[in-house]
Design an enzyme around this catalytic site. Structure first.
Site: not given
Ligand code: MRU
Length: 369
Positions: A54, A244
């Site tokens: 995240g 992200d």
């Molecule tokens: O690959 P991840 O689990 O780190 O991806 C996370 C996401 O895509 C979330 O939706 C994104 O970080 C927004 S979180 C507040």
């Protein structure tokens, strides 16, 4: 947020005052375990292996990673090495680079003997600020949900679809996309959340469902392909996702599959909102499709499923034909034109350069200078 009645953040300082504790998200939803990070290498590995994940939490962990490096060795060489090591862990979430740049700015000019202490203080500040930003996102998103509830027959829930995990587990607390949902639920507005399972790593089925369940928010896990169908049937009132990295022009990178949800929402007149704290905005980028680096992860995440057997053991199963190659782009880019609005800590902006610059003039002008 509370687990078993006990309040938790996703990252905190250990009793020894120097090590850093995180929740091991690779074990959820079946086991709630914490991991103690004592070196910068461990912090980098926690990010790389998605023990933490995240965008905001990746940034917070990287900040503490710098502090861990400097308590070992406060030299310029150690600082530079830590920035390189942590910066190479995951490419898409810009919060990582934002946090590292901020840590570098804070400590680089200091005398060696005070660097570690300053780094810990700055990392703690980044965490506290993230909690406040996410809470503010929740407060700005809440009226959107309230307005939909007001248009529905009394007692009928507002149906919100979300993708991946953009809840408190993805941040230090509260979450981004889930923050308005938690506040709406706490305010007594009837809510129901459609939770995309989010293949291949199932952050929706494993993490979003876990935290919504822990908070008592009614929800239903669906396969990623069900969203369009549900929107056609009028079963989705709005979509809220996290991001992200969002460009200065409002293009949104988020977990793979987000773009398809945006297309389906557009086709069905369903509002599609993206919730984000300002450290997720990359003011240097204009064109998300062209400029945002997309992480390519292991093919095994696609060819295999991991989960818990009925006997309670963690297991991994192959689901793809043996020998077939697999591709695993982990994020996609939703063009700004498909985004109804960006829910930030300062309010809701159209997904445009002018909209974001209106909310964050100091950042927009800094980037242009
Ligand atoms: O690959 P991840 O689990 O780190 O991806 C996370 C996401 O895509 C979330 O939706 C994104 O970080 C927004 S979180 C507040």
């Amino acid at each position: 947020m509370k687990i078993g009645g006990q309040p938790y953040r996703t990252i905190w300082l250990a009793q020894d005052g120097g090590s850093v504790c995180v929740i091991d998200q690779t074990r959820l939803p079946f086991r709630f375990e914490t991991v103690t990070l004592t070196t910068v290498e461990q912090a980098a590995e926690a990010i790389r292996s998605m023990i933490v994940r995240g965008a905001p939490l990746i940034g917070a962990t990287a900040a503490y990673g710098v502090a861990l490096a400097l308590r070992e060795d406060p030299s310029d060489a150690a600082l530079d090495a830590a920035l390189v090591l942590l910066g190479a862990t995951r490419p898409t979430a810009v919060n990582l680079h934002w946090a590292l740049a901020r840590m570098n700015r804070r400590v680089a000019g200091l005398k060696l003997r005070v660097r570690a202490q300053a780094a810990y203080a700055e990392a703690a500040l980044i965490c506290d600020e993230d909690v406040a930003l996410c809470r503010a996102i929740g407060e700005h998103g809440l009226p959107l949900i309230r307005a939909i509830a007001a248009r529905k027959p009394a007692g009928e829930p507002v149906n919100i679809l979300t993708h991946c995990n953009a809840g408190w587990l993805a941040t230090v607390d509260w979450g981004t996309a889930l923050a308005p949902i938690y506040l709406a639920h706490d305010a007594g507005i009837p809510i129901h959340v459609w939770v995309d399972e989010t293949r291949p790593r199932n952050q929706g089925a494993a993490l979003t469902a876990y935290e919504l369940g822990a908070h008592g928010v009614p929800h239903t896990v669906i396969v990623d392909n069900a969203g369009g169908h549900l929107m056609q049937r009028g079963a989705v009132d709005m979509v809220i996702v996290g991001t992200d990295r969002t460009t200065a022009t409002g293009d949104v990178a988020n977990k793979i599959g987000t773009y398809l949800k945006a297309l389906a929402a557009h086709d069905n007149g369903v509002p599609f909102y993206v919730a984000l704290p300002s450290p997720t905005i990359d003011w240097s980028l204009e064109d998300g499709l062209r400029d945002i680096p997309i992480e390519e992860r292991s093919a095994k995440e696609v060819t295999h499923l991991t989960g818990m057997s009925e006997a309670g053991a963690g297991e991994s199963f192959q689901v793809a034909a043996p020998g077939s190659p697999a591709a695993n782009p982990a994020f996609d880019v939703t063009p700004a034109r498909l985004v109804t609005g960006l829910i930030t800590e300062r309010g809701i902006s159209p997904a445009t350069r002018a909209g974001l610059a209106g909310l964050f003039p100091e950042m927009a002008h800094g980037a242009a200078a």
